[in-house]
Design a protein around this motif. Structure first.
Motif, PDB file in Angstrom:
ATOM      1  N   VAL A   4      -7.486   1.924   1.266  1.00 64.55           N
ATOM      2  CA  VAL A   4      -6.503   1.526   0.248  1.00 64.55           C
ATOM      3  C   VAL A   4      -5.995   0.124   0.579  1.00 64.55           C
ATOM      4  CG1 VAL A   4      -4.301   2.067  -0.847  1.00 64.55           C
ATOM      5  CG2 VAL A   4      -5.805   3.925  -0.099  1.00 64.55           C
ATOM      6  N   ARG A   5      -6.223  -0.788  -0.325  1.00 65.84           N
ATOM      7  CA  ARG A   5      -5.811  -2.184  -0.103  1.00 65.84           C
ATOM      8  C   ARG A   5      -4.292  -2.283   0.022  1.00 65.84           C
ATOM      9  NH1 ARG A   5      -8.084  -7.587  -2.974  1.00 65.84           N
ATOM     10  NH2 ARG A   5      -6.346  -8.986  -2.527  1.00 65.84           N
ATOM     11  N   VAL A   6      -3.838  -3.033   1.016  1.00 69.32           N
ATOM     12  CA  VAL A   6      -2.402  -3.251   1.233  1.00 69.32           C
ATOM     13  C   VAL A   6      -2.047  -4.621   0.675  1.00 69.32           C
ATOM     14  CG1 VAL A   6      -0.556  -3.458   2.940  1.00 69.32           C
ATOM     15  CG2 VAL A   6      -2.430  -1.827   3.317  1.00 69.32           C
ATOM     16  N   ASP A   7      -1.282  -4.628  -0.406  1.00 71.38           N
ATOM     17  CA  ASP A   7      -0.927  -5.887  -1.062  1.00 71.38           C
ATOM     18  C   ASP A   7       0.496  -6.344  -0.778  1.00 71.38           C
ATOM     19  OD1 ASP A   7      -3.379  -6.459  -2.390  1.00 71.38           O
ATOM     20  OD2 ASP A   7      -2.946  -4.879  -3.844  1.00 71.38           O
ATOM     21  N   LYS A   8       1.353  -5.469  -0.271  1.00 68.87           N
ATOM     22  CA  LYS A   8       2.732  -5.867   0.009  1.00 68.87           C
ATOM     23  C   LYS A   8       2.782  -6.834   1.185  1.00 68.87           C
ATOM     24  CE  LYS A   8       5.626  -2.181  -1.836  1.00 68.87           C
ATOM     25  NZ  LYS A   8       6.682  -1.185  -1.531  1.00 68.87           N
ATOM     26  N   ALA A   9       3.697  -7.781   1.097  1.00 69.76           N
ATOM     27  CA  ALA A   9       3.839  -8.797   2.147  1.00 69.76           C
ATOM     28  C   ALA A   9       4.833  -8.332   3.203  1.00 69.76           C
ATOM     29  CB  ALA A   9       4.284 -10.126   1.543  1.00 69.76           C
ATOM     30  N   TYR A  10       4.454  -7.313   3.936  1.00 69.88           N
ATOM     31  CA  TYR A  10       5.323  -6.809   4.994  1.00 69.88           C
ATOM     32  C   TYR A  10       5.540  -7.889   6.050  1.00 69.88           C
ATOM     33  CZ  TYR A  10       3.971  -2.217   3.082  1.00 69.88           C
ATOM     34  OH  TYR A  10       3.733  -1.137   2.268  1.00 69.88           O
ATOM     35  N   ARG A  11       6.745  -7.911   6.622  1.00 66.45           N
ATOM     36  CA  ARG A  11       7.042  -8.822   7.725  1.00 66.45           C
ATOM     37  C   ARG A  11       7.604  -8.048   8.901  1.00 66.45           C
ATOM     38  NH1 ARG A  11       4.358 -13.287   7.317  1.00 66.45           N
ATOM     39  NH2 ARG A  11       5.672 -14.044   9.016  1.00 66.45           N
ATOM     40  N   PHE A  12       7.298  -8.525  10.093  1.00 66.29           N
ATOM     41  CA  PHE A  12       7.720  -7.871  11.328  1.00 66.29           C
ATOM     42  C   PHE A  12       8.300  -8.912  12.281  1.00 66.29           C
ATOM     43  CE2 PHE A  12       4.134  -5.733   9.436  1.00 66.29           C
ATOM     44  CZ  PHE A  12       4.475  -4.386   9.469  1.00 66.29           C
ATOM     45  N   ASP A  13       9.231  -8.492  13.104  1.00 66.07           N
ATOM     46  CA  ASP A  13       9.728  -9.321  14.192  1.00 66.07           C
ATOM     47  C   ASP A  13       8.962  -8.926  15.449  1.00 66.07           C
ATOM     48  OD1 ASP A  13      11.590 -10.509  12.525  1.00 66.07           O
ATOM     49  OD2 ASP A  13      13.165  -9.070  13.028  1.00 66.07           O
ATOM     50  N   THR A  14       8.330  -9.893  16.096  1.00 67.55           N
ATOM     51  CA  THR A  14       7.533  -9.621  17.287  1.00 67.55           C
ATOM     52  C   THR A  14       7.926 -10.575  18.415  1.00 67.55           C
ATOM     53  OG1 THR A  14       5.716 -11.192  16.895  1.00 67.55           O
ATOM     54  CG2 THR A  14       5.617  -9.087  15.708  1.00 67.55           C
ATOM     55  N   ASP A  15       7.367 -10.347  19.584  1.00 62.97           N
ATOM     56  CA  ASP A  15       7.623 -11.235  20.721  1.00 62.97           C
ATOM     57  C   ASP A  15       7.192 -12.667  20.422  1.00 62.97           C
ATOM     58  OD1 ASP A  15       8.569  -9.065  22.128  1.00 62.97           O
ATOM     59  OD2 ASP A  15       6.713  -8.743  23.246  1.00 62.97           O
ATOM     60  N   TRP A  62       4.959  -4.241  20.551  1.00 58.34           N
ATOM     61  CA  TRP A  62       5.937  -3.396  19.854  1.00 58.34           C
ATOM     62  C   TRP A  62       6.705  -4.279  18.889  1.00 58.34           C
ATOM     63  CZ3 TRP A  62       9.656   0.385  22.894  1.00 58.34           C
ATOM     64  CH2 TRP A  62      10.188   1.325  21.991  1.00 58.34           C
ATOM     65  N   ALA A  63       6.542  -4.028  17.599  1.00 58.00           N
ATOM     66  CA  ALA A  63       7.162  -4.850  16.564  1.00 58.00           C
ATOM     67  C   ALA A  63       8.323  -4.125  15.900  1.00 58.00           C
ATOM     68  CB  ALA A  63       6.120  -5.241  15.512  1.00 58.00           C
ATOM     69  N   SER A  64       9.264  -4.907  15.426  1.00 57.12           N
ATOM     70  CA  SER A  64      10.383  -4.375  14.666  1.00 57.12           C
ATOM     71  C   SER A  64      10.132  -4.602  13.187  1.00 57.12           C
ATOM     72  CB  SER A  64      11.680  -5.068  15.091  1.00 57.12           C
ATOM     73  OG  SER A  64      12.744  -4.737  14.214  1.00 57.12           O
ATOM     74  N   ALA A  65      10.296  -3.548  12.392  1.00 54.37           N
ATOM     75  CA  ALA A  65      10.217  -3.660  10.938  1.00 54.37           C
ATOM     76  C   ALA A  65      11.616  -3.379  10.406  1.00 54.37           C
ATOM     77  CB  ALA A  65       9.206  -2.676  10.363  1.00 54.37           C
ATOM     78  N   PRO A  66      12.497  -4.373  10.459  1.00 47.62           N
ATOM     79  CA  PRO A  66      13.906  -4.158  10.135  1.00 47.62           C
ATOM     80  C   PRO A  66      14.150  -4.100   8.643  1.00 47.62           C
ATOM     81  CG  PRO A  66      13.548  -6.456  10.616  1.00 47.62           C
ATOM     82  CD  PRO A  66      12.218  -5.766  10.807  1.00 47.62           C
ATOM     83  N   GLY A  67      15.363  -3.798   8.278  1.00 51.28           N
ATOM     84  CA  GLY A  67      15.732  -3.712   6.869  1.00 51.28           C
ATOM     85  C   GLY A  67      16.263  -5.004   6.318  1.00 51.28           C
ATOM     86  N   ASN A  68      15.814  -6.119   6.865  1.00 52.60           N
ATOM     87  CA  ASN A  68      16.243  -7.413   6.333  1.00 52.60           C
ATOM     88  C   ASN A  68      15.031  -8.320   6.217  1.00 52.60           C
ATOM     89  OD1 ASN A  68      16.422  -7.394   9.358  1.00 52.60           O
ATOM     90  ND2 ASN A  68      16.643  -9.585   9.011  1.00 52.60           N
TER      91      ASN A  68
END
Length: 270
Positions: free
Chosen positions: A43-54, A133-139
């Motif tokens: 399933v193609r992922v089209d959303k532009a998810y962002r993560f906070d990483t090291d 280990w990445a953070s997927a926060p609500g902002n």
């Protein structure tokens, strides 16, 4: 004197050969299930998810770290937790050893949680872990990405639910609908249960604790496009618990009465 039945070496060998046949059948069936997993449509992922990483703000494609496959462990560590989930921590204790081998087989193993990156980094140092280990926060991680899109990753992969979903009975976890969470639920009401114990170990209450859930999601990167290929939850994660695979081969098996495991640095404190 033992209450378990005993026998001769010959009797043991006969029983062991019967068990061996069953074990081989299970192994073959497990191989067939693995092939079914790999045959699932992508399933193609089209959303532009962002993560906070090291390394800073990252996209989902960035989490692959140059490889074509990504395994994400959805680690229960909400922003209101004081520490990571003990069960997730027991599973993650094996990641350091596995990650290096997977990395040399074109697979990146990473964890993702909702807690802020600084909290994850501190806990990671405490546990002695080195896996990503990445953070997927609500902002939002950048002005052109809305807050909802930044927060959607956990919700879209069914590992985070809102208070309203809990109360209205619209939580869909492990591919089934859960009943509404009773408004009277509290740590005192559930004090005898494992969930209440884990919530207390995370420094939070039961409703807050179970808004985050554990899971595993697999992704592939091909021709610059990310595809979701597989997700598993709940007992579907059993195979990731290295300690349980060993216990299943121990004389008394899992032999569980209540919550017996702790974070690996807490046993000597008891």
């Amino acid at each position: 004197m033992t209450t378990h039945h005993t026998g001769t070496r010959e009797a043991w060998l006969a029983a062991r050969l019967d068990l061996l046949a069953a074990e081989k059948a299970l192994t073959r069936h497990s191989d067939e299930l693995a092939q079914q997993r790999q045959a699932l449509p992508w399933v193609r992922v089209d959303k532009a998810y962002r993560f906070d990483t090291d390394e800073g703000s990252a996209s989902l494609a960035d989490l692959f770290k140059g490889r074509s496959q990504l395994l994400v462990y959805h680690f229960m560590f909400g922003p209101d937790y004081k520490a990571g989930c003990p069960s997730c921590s027991a599973i993650a204790d094996g990641f350091n050893g596995f990650a290096v081998h997977l990395a040399h087989h074109d697979v990146t193993l990473a964890a993702v949680s909702r807690a802020p990156l600084a909290k994850l980094q501190a806990y990671k140092r405490r546990m002695g872990w080195t896996f990503p280990w990445a953070s997927a926060p609500g902002n939002a991680a950048s002005p052109d990405i809305t807050s909802s899109v930044a927060a959607d990753f956990n919700a879209d992969f069914s590992v985070w639910f809102t208070d309203e979903q809990q109360r209205s009975g619209t939580v869909d976890y492990n591919y089934r609908r859960e009943p509404p969470l009773k408004s009277s639920a509290s740590q005192d009401d559930e004090s005898a249960g494992a969930v209440a114990t884990f919530a207390a170990m995370c420094g939070t209450d039961v409703p807050t604790y179970i808004r985050d859930r554990p899971g595993l999601s697999a992704f592939v990167l091909e021709d610059g496009i990310v595809y979701h290929t597989y997700s598993a939850y709940s007992r579907g994660l059993d195979g990731l618990w290295g300690m349980f695979q060993w216990l299943d081969r121990a004389p008394r098996g899992r032999n569980e009465i209540g919550v017996w495991w702790h974070r690996h640095d807490e046993y000597d404190r008891r």
